[in-house]
Each structure stands twice: as structure tokens, then as C-alpha cells.
Scaffold this active site. Sequence first.
Site: not given
Length: 141
Positions: A46, A39-41
Amino acid sequence: MEKLPYGEPFLFVDTLEYIDEQKVTGSFTFRPEMDCYKGHFKGYPVTPGVLLTEVMAQIGLVCLGIYLTGGPEGMTFGLTSTNVEFMRPVLPGEKVTVTGEKLYFRFGKLKCRVTMTNAQGEEVSSGEIAGMIINPADHNL
């Protein structure tokens, strides 16, 4: 390495290439399947800065602190301060190398200048990180 107070999934040291009383160099590869990338991103994974800082602390501060003290049983470090700048993203699958250089070690506090580079030798992040030696037996932890 066996004296590090971390285990999976929070161990961010793959190898130590060099260590003495003044300096340490080690590496870690960010595996693409790590949960942080889910979930990042969205659509552009990243590595979070907090994980880059943790890798810098584990290699550039804790490994050096264990070496300097001999790593007594149960010893760990508590992070006391960070001043880190980020220059480049680290993507899934990238290997980073961290170098930590002792600024001072006194009264149980170690402060280091720490630099992280990518496989191309480009600086990813750098700064100063400090921590205190913690012996759980001394603090009823």
C-alpha cells in the site's frame, strides 16, 4: 514542470493538465517497482500516506507556487503545515489526480485546498497544505 526542484526518485509529478492563478490539476502513477512497496506492508503493498501527502504537495502546492511566482532560479518550497485525511488506499500501479485550489498567497506563504482522486474518480485524500517560498541564496543554504 522543468522548474520543479525535484528529481528522480523524488519527483512525483507525471503531468500537469491545468494551471492558472487559482487552480492546478496534475497526475502521478505509483509505479509497482517503487522501493516503498518492498515493506509497506508485507504481503499487501500500500502506498504510504507520507508519499500521498508529498504528491499532493508537489502538484497542489509547489506547481501552483512556481506558476504564481514565475519560478525564479533556485526557488523551492518549505512545507509549513498539512491537514490531510485519507479515505482510500492507493495500490501499486494506480494513477492519482491531484487538484489544488489557492486559499491564499501572501508574504511568501501559499496555502491550498488539495484533493486526490483515483482513476475511478473516488476521493483518496484531501485537506489543506501550506508552504513558504525558499530562495537558498537568501538563507545561505
